[in-house]
Design an enzyme around this catalytic site. Structure first.
Site, short mmCIF file in Angstrom:
data_model
loop_
_atom_site.label_atom_id
_atom_site.label_comp_id
_atom_site.label_asym_id
_atom_site.label_seq_id
_atom_site.Cartn_x
_atom_site.Cartn_y
_atom_site.Cartn_z
N LYS A 200 -0.36 2.80 7.92
CA LYS A 200 -0.02 2.57 6.53
C LYS A 200 0.30 3.54 5.69
O LYS A 200 0.51 4.60 6.02
CB LYS A 200 -1.48 1.83 6.14
CG LYS A 200 -1.96 0.62 6.76
CD LYS A 200 -0.85 -0.72 6.22
CE LYS A 200 -1.60 -1.94 7.00
NZ LYS A 200 -1.32 -2.18 8.33
C1 LIG Z 1 -1.34 -8.04 5.73
C2 LIG Z 1 -2.50 -7.26 6.40
N1 LIG Z 1 -3.76 -7.56 6.52
C3 LIG Z 1 -4.96 -6.97 6.87
C4 LIG Z 1 -4.63 -6.06 8.03
C5 LIG Z 1 -6.06 -5.41 8.59
O1 LIG Z 1 -5.97 -4.03 8.01
P1 LIG Z 1 -6.91 -3.13 9.03
O2 LIG Z 1 -6.14 -2.82 10.26
O3 LIG Z 1 -7.07 -2.04 8.32
O4 LIG Z 1 -7.96 -3.86 9.39
C6 LIG Z 1 -3.43 -5.50 8.33
C7 LIG Z 1 -3.17 -4.48 9.42
O5 LIG Z 1 -2.21 -4.45 10.04
C8 LIG Z 1 -2.17 -6.12 7.62
O6 LIG Z 1 -1.09 -5.70 7.80
#
Ligand SMILES: Cc1ncc(COP(=O)(O)O)c(C=O)c1O
Length: 385
Positions: A187
């Site tokens: 990210k």
């Molecule tokens: C659009 C979206 N939502 C939610 C997530 C979930 O994030 P996390 O990996 O921090 O749980 C991601 C992660 O890749 C994502 O790209």
């Protein structure tokens, strides 16, 4: 020509420099590596950055989304409208509350949820709308807010890609009832694993904090601090979703670099746009006026008249030493959602069409000019001519 002699360009590799390493070392030496003062500091600086009254750090955006659903009272019998053009965590957070994920198709060009499709998906059981700011491009929040108001729904934003995004003068994170961010490795800033929920509502904020740490009464994290032991009360059967100080230490040093890194991604974006304009691809749509696009993903659509299919393109790029990604194969095309919820590919034609053709190129600010040139050369070799 192959770049095999040069190091592999890993898709989404983060910048972990001296500042980050020093912050980790200081935290380790302090011995307060669990949830503590650094988490609080990160929450405060993040809230200031997005202009939110409250920011609560959690262990991932997945946790942030799930908690947001729970504190909103989403549960069995409810429906939440979201996009099929997203990561599975978005829909799974709805499902884990016992509610039903109801997809509304995205637009082909912006890849963001289509407000007209949201309106069409609303039923008397709809409780909330869950838009995703795809690739960092702000969703149409005016239209979404108007639909929510008309039907008395909550808006919970998935801002996993959208740390720097601004919609018509308002920073993402300060617009809706609840907004969820990700600090996963790929990210725009990272804490290894981590997430944040922002809100302007003090009651929701308190619930997020409490439910995210077993349902223990406020500040339970500090019960073993040098202020002396404090009893806690269990007020809800909560979750173990707290962020650690080790992770927050990274966030504290990365957040002030977010805008500078965005500028670099903007530069790379412009180089890609120019270099691929004559290829059989569809470039990302320009950013909407009066918005800041957080430039999280540079997604090409491999055109149907290209000499290779999307998957062949990815294999060819890999052979040239360059990692790529797919964001995303549409959720409704995955076996679980198709089988359990009865979705068919043609129900969401835009998401299906994108999911078959899209590919993301490396965009991390870690890319050197030389690496950007390597990506450009490789894409042109595979798709040009
Ligand atoms: C659009 C979206 N939502 C939610 C997530 C979930 O994030 P996390 O990996 O921090 O749980 C991601 C992660 O890749 C994502 O790209």
């Amino acid at each position: 020509m192959s770049d095999k002699t040069e190091p592999y360009i890993i898709f989404g590799s983060p910048i972990i420099g001296e500042d980050e390493i020093a912050a980790l070392q200081r935290t380790a030496e302090s011995c307060w590596i669990g949830t503590g003062p650094r988490v609080h500091e990160f929450q405060t600086t993040f809230a200031q950055y997005v202009g939110a009254k409250h920011a609560m750090a959690v262990s991932s955006c997945t946790a942030a989304l799930h908690l947001s659903m729970v504190v909103s009272g989403v549960g069995p019998g409810d429906e939440v409208v979201t996009t099929p053009m997203t990561f599975c965590a978005t829909a799974n957070a709805i499902i884990h509350t016992g509610a039903t994920p109801v997809f509304a198709d995205c637009q082909r060009d912006t890849m963001n949820i289509d407000p007209a499709a949201i309106e069409a998906a609303i039923t008397p059981r709809t409780k909330a709308i869950l838009p995703v700011h795809f690739a960092g491009r702000p969703a149409d929040m005016d239209a979404i807010g108007a639909i929510a108001k008309k039907h008395g729904l909550l808006v919970i934003e998935d801002a996993a890609h959208a740390i720097e995004s601004v919609y018509k003068g308002r920073k993402v994170g300060s617009i809706s009832d609840l907004t969820c961010f990700s600090f996963y490795v790929t990210k725009n800033i990272t804490t290894g694993e981590g997430g944040m929920v922002t809100t302007g509502d003090p009651e929701l904020a308190k619930k997020i904090q409490t439910y995210g740490l077993h349902g223990l009464s406020a500040d339970a994290w500090s019960r073993f601090s040098d202020k002396g032991y404090k009893h806690y009360d269990v007020v809800f059967p909560g979750f173990k979703y707290n962020l650690t100080d080790l992770a927050a230490a990274l966030g504290i040093v990365q957040l002030p670099k977010a805008e500078q890194w965005l500028r670099r991604r903007n530069e790379v974006w412009a180089i890609y746009d120019e270099a691929f304009a004559d290829l059989p691809v569809i470039l990302p749509a320009p950013a909407e006026p009066d918005t800041v696009h957080a430039r999280h993903l540079y997604t090409l659509i491999v055109a149907d008249d290209a000499k290779v299919l999307r998957d062949e393109f990815m294999v060819a790029m890999h052979k040239k030493g360059i990692g790529t990604g797919v964001h995303y194969r549409a959720l409704h095309d995955h076996p679980y959602y198709a089988e359990r919820w009865g979705y068919r590919p043609e129900q969401f034609p835009n998401a299906h069409w994108i999911g078959e053709r899209t590919v993301s190129l490396p965009l991390t600010p870690k890319l050197t000019d030389h690496e950007v040139e390597r990506v450009v050369r490789a894409v042109r070799e595979v798709l040009g001519g």
